[in-house]
Design an enzyme around this catalytic site. Structure first.
Site, short mmCIF file in Angstrom:
data_model
loop_
_atom_site.label_atom_id
_atom_site.label_comp_id
_atom_site.label_asym_id
_atom_site.label_seq_id
_atom_site.Cartn_x
_atom_site.Cartn_y
_atom_site.Cartn_z
N CYS A 2 14.74 52.74 -23.02
CA CYS A 2 13.37 53.15 -23.35
C CYS A 2 13.29 54.61 -23.79
O CYS A 2 14.11 55.43 -23.41
CB CYS A 2 12.47 52.99 -22.13
SG CYS A 2 12.57 51.39 -21.36
N ARG A 27 18.43 54.64 -29.45
CA ARG A 27 18.72 54.35 -28.05
C ARG A 27 18.63 52.85 -27.76
O ARG A 27 19.05 52.41 -26.70
CB ARG A 27 17.75 55.12 -27.15
CG ARG A 27 17.85 56.62 -27.33
CD ARG A 27 16.75 57.32 -26.59
NE ARG A 27 16.95 57.20 -25.17
CZ ARG A 27 17.56 58.10 -24.42
NH1 ARG A 27 18.02 59.19 -24.96
NH2 ARG A 27 17.70 57.93 -23.13
N TRP A 72 12.69 48.88 -23.68
CA TRP A 72 13.89 48.03 -23.58
C TRP A 72 13.66 47.18 -22.34
O TRP A 72 13.66 47.71 -21.22
CB TRP A 72 15.12 48.92 -23.46
CG TRP A 72 16.44 48.22 -23.55
CD1 TRP A 72 17.03 47.76 -24.69
CD2 TRP A 72 17.36 47.96 -22.48
NE1 TRP A 72 18.26 47.23 -24.39
CE2 TRP A 72 18.49 47.33 -23.04
CE3 TRP A 72 17.34 48.21 -21.11
CZ2 TRP A 72 19.58 46.94 -22.28
CZ3 TRP A 72 18.43 47.81 -20.35
CH2 TRP A 72 19.53 47.18 -20.93
N ASN A 98 9.78 55.11 -18.34
CA ASN A 98 11.20 54.73 -18.41
C ASN A 98 11.70 54.62 -16.98
O ASN A 98 11.34 55.46 -16.15
CB ASN A 98 12.04 55.82 -19.09
CG ASN A 98 11.74 55.95 -20.56
OD1 ASN A 98 11.01 55.14 -21.12
ND2 ASN A 98 12.32 56.96 -21.19
N GLY A 99 12.57 53.65 -16.70
CA GLY A 99 13.11 53.53 -15.35
C GLY A 99 12.67 52.22 -14.72
O GLY A 99 12.17 51.32 -15.41
N GLU A 481 40.33 52.28 -24.51
CA GLU A 481 39.21 52.71 -25.35
C GLU A 481 39.18 51.94 -26.67
O GLU A 481 38.11 51.61 -27.18
CB GLU A 481 39.30 54.23 -25.58
CG GLU A 481 38.28 54.80 -26.55
CD GLU A 481 36.82 54.58 -26.16
OE1 GLU A 481 36.54 54.09 -25.04
OE2 GLU A 481 35.94 54.90 -26.99
N LYS A 485 35.93 49.85 -27.81
CA LYS A 485 35.23 50.09 -29.08
C LYS A 485 35.07 48.77 -29.84
O LYS A 485 34.00 48.47 -30.34
CB LYS A 485 36.07 51.06 -29.88
CG LYS A 485 35.57 52.26 -30.53
CD LYS A 485 34.65 53.26 -29.97
CE LYS A 485 33.81 52.93 -28.80
NZ LYS A 485 33.58 53.98 -27.86
N GLU A 488 32.45 46.40 -28.05
CA GLU A 488 31.04 46.73 -28.04
C GLU A 488 30.40 46.67 -29.41
O GLU A 488 29.22 46.35 -29.52
CB GLU A 488 30.75 48.05 -27.32
CG GLU A 488 31.26 49.29 -27.94
CD GLU A 488 30.95 50.54 -27.11
OE1 GLU A 488 29.96 50.58 -26.38
OE2 GLU A 488 31.72 51.50 -27.23
N HIS A 504 53.74 40.43 -16.40
CA HIS A 504 53.32 40.01 -15.06
C HIS A 504 52.10 39.10 -15.10
O HIS A 504 51.44 38.91 -14.08
CB HIS A 504 53.05 41.25 -14.19
CG HIS A 504 54.27 42.09 -13.97
ND1 HIS A 504 55.34 41.66 -13.21
CD2 HIS A 504 54.61 43.31 -14.45
CE1 HIS A 504 56.28 42.59 -13.22
NE2 HIS A 504 55.87 43.60 -13.96
N LYS A 601 22.20 53.63 -25.65
CA LYS A 601 23.02 54.83 -25.80
C LYS A 601 23.24 55.53 -24.47
O LYS A 601 24.34 55.92 -24.14
CB LYS A 601 22.37 55.78 -26.82
CG LYS A 601 23.18 57.06 -27.09
CD LYS A 601 24.57 56.74 -27.62
CE LYS A 601 25.42 57.97 -27.81
NZ LYS A 601 26.85 57.61 -28.00
C1 AGP Z 1 30.72 54.15 -25.24
O1 AGP Z 1 31.07 53.64 -26.46
C2 AGP Z 1 29.73 53.38 -24.49
N1 AGP Z 1 28.55 53.15 -25.23
C3 AGP Z 1 29.54 53.73 -23.03
O2 AGP Z 1 30.65 53.23 -22.37
C4 AGP Z 1 29.34 55.22 -22.64
O3 AGP Z 1 30.52 55.93 -22.87
C5 AGP Z 1 28.94 55.29 -21.16
O4 AGP Z 1 27.74 54.59 -20.96
C6 AGP Z 1 28.81 56.70 -20.64
O5 AGP Z 1 27.85 57.45 -21.33
P1 AGP Z 1 27.75 59.00 -21.16
O6 AGP Z 1 29.01 59.60 -21.71
O7 AGP Z 1 26.53 59.40 -21.93
O8 AGP Z 1 27.63 59.29 -19.68
#
Ligand code: AGP
Length: 606
Positions: A2, A27, A72, A98-99, A481, A485, A488, A504, A601
């Protein structure tokens, strides 16, 4: 997740609110709404995009004070009715939030028994009814909000309008960010500076438990016990242009491509050629204190956690201090043992990730010494830490982290150099690392020049139902990572394993339908890695190798060759082609690259 925008001043509020909401679109959200005050409250809200909302706002929608929101969904489906703002039954009070209000059901039952009629399924609507009841008794919006929030359990960033006080907006924060923007005879507030930078660079971050009253001529802030608090404005160096795609098709590609510059900014002024050390003034620790730590514990979520794993490896290798990384979201719930001789490091691009913030707060409560590696200046995590390193990577808009991930790994190399050089890292090794760090921006340019080749490979592998990513020791967090990537943004299933663990168990998955992306740096583990490639190929698995030397075609179907740096720093570079790989796979599969489904985000809820 949000977003909130608020305005009070001499101008027409609606265009400012709509523009601010547009800036928060990155976001992620499913509905949007605005309300302005002008002889009563005028509201429009829709399920859909901010553009749909703008189309629904009529020309006569005038008022110089207003609040807006992108929602959201958490409580109740995305719909016009569940979109924010929410009004009290007498339409005197409007709230955006928000929250999550955890005791919403209980409050709702009490309010309904008292005659309130709920229109939506949201937890937020209880706030509108609660505030409307108290505002009549107190005749002060700020006092009504304060009293209402006392009854609430949960997290919130809120903005509130009272039709009978058309010159003010009240905002409050607990666990969900609110930033005030100071203009010329006008005030703004938002959940993210992105919505403010077009209008002002002077900002004030609210602390948890704080409330602010905004009027055109200024603002006042109050603690939860109604005591007035003094706040120093901060100047943000992010500009509106940072939030444009700058001619790229997606923010993600822009942010990947910016990395020669963003890495140079993370390094700027921090390498000392005379002593071959790193200067990190923000750590707030002298050499004696820096030497006193016997362990380093790193926490962060998602990609931040994976960059922390690269950091732990760098610290162990360069400073010879035992170090490990753990997801902050797990750490905070397991009643961690906090020790005085452990240095804790929290990582966050946004500086607002709730799990990381809560872990830092828990550490501080137990007396832990916490440094932050954070991108967003003045964010909640940065404020909570004892000191730290800012990334200076500029705002990251695309949901998937790229430039912040790389800059965090670079910041860890600086921290490891700093910790190492007050211990046993020799001046010669210090020089080697300094030179390696200085070479990074140009080497990243070389990697970016491989984009056409990476695109071709991404298109070749993108239709695989699942892809395995493997790496050994330094290469393992890079593999994690890389898999993250891909998952997601392309929604292709990917798993990351230490290459040594394949036999294993997960080797059973390998076959022609499951290719492997293998991280194979030219280091002391090269032969071991090549053996793993042989094992994969023997099971009919296809291999895309990312490393420093072309492998025998018997071991790899495809090779992506990146420039070589020092072995300790190679992981920083090896991650970048994987970002491009994920990006082009997502484009080939026609995904919503910058706003992948179900993700936000910054995750400011538990
Ligand atoms: C990264 O591609 C992700 N969208 C997610 O894992 C992100 O890194 C994580 O939510 C942490 O966010 P921050 O670095 O803003 O704390």
């Amino acid at each position: 997740m949000c977003g909130i925008v608020a305005y009070v001043g001499p101008k027409d509020a609606a265009p400012i609110l709509l523009e601010g909401l547009q800036r928060l679109e990155y976001r992620g959200y499913d509905s949007a709404g605005v309300v302005v005050s002008n002889k009563g409250l005028k509201m429009r809200k829709v399920k859909g995009r901010v553009a749909d909302l703008a189309a629904a706002v009529p020309a006569r929608f005038k008022g110089t004070v207003g609040i807006g929101h992108t929602r959201w969904a958490t409580h109740g489906v995305p719909s016009d009715v569940n979109a924010h703002p929410h009004l009290s039954n007498d339409e005197r009070v409007a709230v955006v939030h928000n929250g999550i209000i955890e005791n919403a059901d209980e409050l709702r039952a009490k309010l309904e028994a008292d005659g309130a009629v709920f229109l939506s399924e949201t937890d937020t609507e209880v706030l509108a009814h609660l505030i409307a009841r108290t505002v009549k008794e107190t005749d002060s919006l700020e006092e009504a909000v304060r009293l209402a929030l006392k009854r609430v359990v949960g997290t919130y960033g809120i903005a509130v309008l009272d039709a009978e006080r058309p010159g003010e907006v009240v905002v409050a924060r607990n666990g969900s960010p609110i930033v005030l923007g100071i203009g010329e005879k006008e005030m703004f507030a938002a959940s993210d500076v992105a919505a403010l930078v077009r209008y002002t660079r002077q900002v004030v971050h609210l602390e948890d438990g704080e409330l602010a009253v905004l009027r055109a001529d200024g603002f006042n802030t109050f603690a939860s016990d109604a005591r007035e608090t003094a706040k120093e404005p901060l100047t943000v160096d992010w500009e509106a242009a940072h939030y444009d795609t700058g001619g790229y098709e997606h923010y993600l590609l822009k942010e990947i491509s910016e990395q020669p510059d963003t890495v140079a900014r993370t390094l700027r002024g921090r390498l000392d050629e005379r002593f071959n050390v790193a200067h990190l003034g923000g750590l707030n620790m002298d050499a004696r204190e820096t030497r006193s730590f016997r362990r380093v514990k790193i926490i962060g979520c998602g990609s931040a956690y994976y960059s922390g794993q690269i950091g732990a490896q760098l610290i162990e290798e360069l400073a010879r201090i035992p170090a490990d990384a753990e997801p902050a979201s797990e750490f905070r719930y397991r009643n961690p043992v906090v020790e005085a001789d452990t240095l804790y490091v929290a990582i966050s691009q946004s500086g607002e990730t709730y799990d990381t913030l809560a872990a830092v707060q828990e550490l501080k409560r137990k007396g832990g010494r916490v440094l932050g590696i954070v991108n967003t200046v003045g964010s909640a995590i940065a404020r909570e830490c004892d000191g730290g390193v800012y990334l200076h990577a500029g705002p990251e808009v695309s949901v998937a982290s790229t430039k912040a991930f790389t800059s965090t790994a670079v910041a860890f190399a600086l921290l490891a150099l700093h910790l190492g050089r007050v211990r046993d890292l020799s001046p010669a090794d210090g020089r080697r690392i300094c030179e390696g760090l200085r070479a990074l921006p140009d080497q990243i340019k070389e990697i970016l020049a491989l984009e056409p080749q990476v695109k071709e490979l991404a298109e070749k592998y993108a239709d695989s139902p699942s892809i395995m990513f493997v790496g050994r020791v330094r290469g393992y967090p890079v593999a994690r990572e890389g898999a993250q990537k891909l998952k997601e943004i392309s929604y292709v299933h990917a798993e990351a394993y230490p290459a040594s663990e394949l036999k294993h168990g997960p080797l059973a998955l390998i076959g022609p339908e499951m290719p492997t992306v293998a991280i194979v740096p030219d280091d002391e583990l090269l032969d071991k890695n090549l053996t793993t490639l042989g094992e994969i190929r023997a099971r009919g698995g296809r291999v895309l190798m990312v490393g420093h030397r072309v492998a025998d075609p018997k071991l790899a179907d495809d090779c992506l060759i990146v420039p070589k740096n020092e072995v300790e720093l190679d992981p920083i570079l090896l991650g970048i082609p994987l970002q491009l790989f994920a990006y082009h796979a997502a484009v080939a599969l026609e995904r919503d690259v910058d706003k992948p489904r179900n993700l936000a985000k910054s995750v400011t809820v538990e």
